[in-house]
Design an enzyme around this catalytic site. Sequence first.
Site, mmCIF file in Angstrom:
data_model
loop_
_atom_site.group_PDB
_atom_site.id
_atom_site.type_symbol
_atom_site.label_atom_id
_atom_site.label_comp_id
_atom_site.label_asym_id
_atom_site.label_seq_id
_atom_site.Cartn_x
_atom_site.Cartn_y
_atom_site.Cartn_z
ATOM 1 N N GLU A 180 11.066 13.240 -10.335
ATOM 2 C CA GLU A 180 11.331 12.770 -8.978
ATOM 3 C C GLU A 180 12.817 12.817 -8.639
ATOM 4 O O GLU A 180 13.247 12.228 -7.655
ATOM 5 C CB GLU A 180 10.774 11.353 -8.791
ATOM 6 C CG GLU A 180 9.252 11.323 -8.961
ATOM 7 C CD GLU A 180 8.635 9.995 -8.565
ATOM 8 O OE1 GLU A 180 9.341 9.097 -8.098
ATOM 9 O OE2 GLU A 180 7.402 9.872 -8.741
ATOM 10 N N LYS A 215 -0.642 4.944 -1.136
ATOM 11 C CA LYS A 215 -0.560 6.384 -1.379
ATOM 12 C C LYS A 215 -1.801 7.034 -0.780
ATOM 13 O O LYS A 215 -2.905 6.850 -1.310
ATOM 14 C CB LYS A 215 -0.530 6.660 -2.879
ATOM 15 C CG LYS A 215 0.737 6.214 -3.613
ATOM 16 C CD LYS A 215 0.527 6.310 -5.123
ATOM 17 C CE LYS A 215 1.833 6.294 -5.893
ATOM 18 N NZ LYS A 215 1.593 6.180 -7.355
HETATM 19 P P1 PGA Z 1 2.679 9.352 -9.874
HETATM 20 O O1 PGA Z 1 3.836 8.269 -10.057
HETATM 21 O O2 PGA Z 1 2.805 9.970 -8.546
HETATM 22 O O3 PGA Z 1 2.926 10.283 -11.024
HETATM 23 O O4 PGA Z 1 1.387 8.578 -10.023
HETATM 24 C C1 PGA Z 1 4.304 7.477 -9.006
HETATM 25 C C2 PGA Z 1 4.071 6.022 -9.284
HETATM 26 O O5 PGA Z 1 3.572 5.626 -10.350
HETATM 27 O O6 PGA Z 1 4.371 5.202 -8.406
HETATM 28 ZN ZN ZN Z 2 3.575 3.392 -9.747
#
Ligand code: PGA
Ligand code: ZN
Length: 420
Positions: free
Chosen positions: A202, A332
Amino acid sequence: TIAEIRGRRVWDSRGRPTVEAEIRLEGGAIGRAIAPAGASTGSGEALDRRDGGTGFGGHDVRGAVDAVNGEIARALAGFDASDQAGLDQALIGLDGTANKARLGGNATIAVSMATAHAAAAAAGLPLWRHLGGDDAVLLPLPEIQIFGGGAHAGRRLDLQDFMVICPGAGSFAEALDWTAEVYRAAGSLMAESGKLCGVADEGGFWPAFADSAEALDMLVRAIETAGRRPGDEVAIALDVAASEFGRDGRYRFEGRERDTGEMVELVAGWTRRWPILSVEDPVAEDDAAGFRAITAAIGDRVQIVGDDFLVTDAARVREAAATRACTTVLIKPNQRGTLTETRAAWDAAKAVGLTGIVSARSGESEDTTIVDLVVGWGVGQLKVGSFARSERMAKWNAALRIEEALGGRAIFAGRSTLRG
Ligand code: PGA
Ligand code: ZN
């Protein structure tokens, strides 16, 4: 009405295939969206459909793209794109599984988000304004990664995200200014001490730290080096992502076996020693007792965020509120697979007094839909990864443009949705 739905295979920030959906309406308006992909996923998430086999490490998405071009395109032809709830319901019904396993959550979220963009384009409005109207004035507090660990950095460190938030900033733009200086300072300090191993998935620095304590000390030094007061001006937010190293109340963290109580005491102890105002997934997704314990211990002054634990699911959000298991829901869209279900999780959170953070995934693209959502829905916090790599910067820059477009009407969320 929808004239054409097209799916295509594009590439994400890890160089893996992903699904793009493009929707053209009768009047000519076009909407486009790209599905993101997680690496430290919760087991309750909508399924990211992959082809398996040998090509691209099994990550290809031909099946999901075919679903968009075939079944989905046929079922939704002629649909009213302004009826997002109806369209999402049609996707859910067409898929017919509890977790979008048949069509693929990556296929459905791309179509769902592309539909929203097409409807906004037809209305001649940016999506955030189309979603929120005149109420869409709240710019989020950005949660920005400085060090990356866990599944995003070869598990060099067990803890996944060491982030900063700027509750003392006066605007979204100023929060980015401050964070940019912290990120620069952290990079210099790490290079000087020989701890810099590049950047993680990231965009945060991939560190050669021995443990979390060393990372937290370095983060505070970076904040001070950037000329900011740790705590009230710039504070720390963590994503422990504990589902990656624990289950059944047993954790293997930084070289030691720990039970739920020890994990809770460890994390609570950090929040007394360092200026930490937010902790995500401090225990594993199956450890509701651990979530309740840490929320009881420190939830009055530190926000306790459920990611893998809640997987953007409205029913889980209500259950977590009723049992006081956390204070904040991570939102998400691809954890559920449609915008309507994502919105339902946020509505559930608001109804029971939980706060929210809209979040990107570790696998991303130039798609900035989540920025429209966080402003359009007035959520107040945004987590996108670090302050490097254009799949991250595209989101921060999109929010800057919204703040500018709102001018004097913009309200920066600042500390308003944080505890304590
Ligand atoms: P991921 O990580 O997109 O790999 O799930 C992001 C998070 O855990 O917030
Ligand atoms: Zn997370």
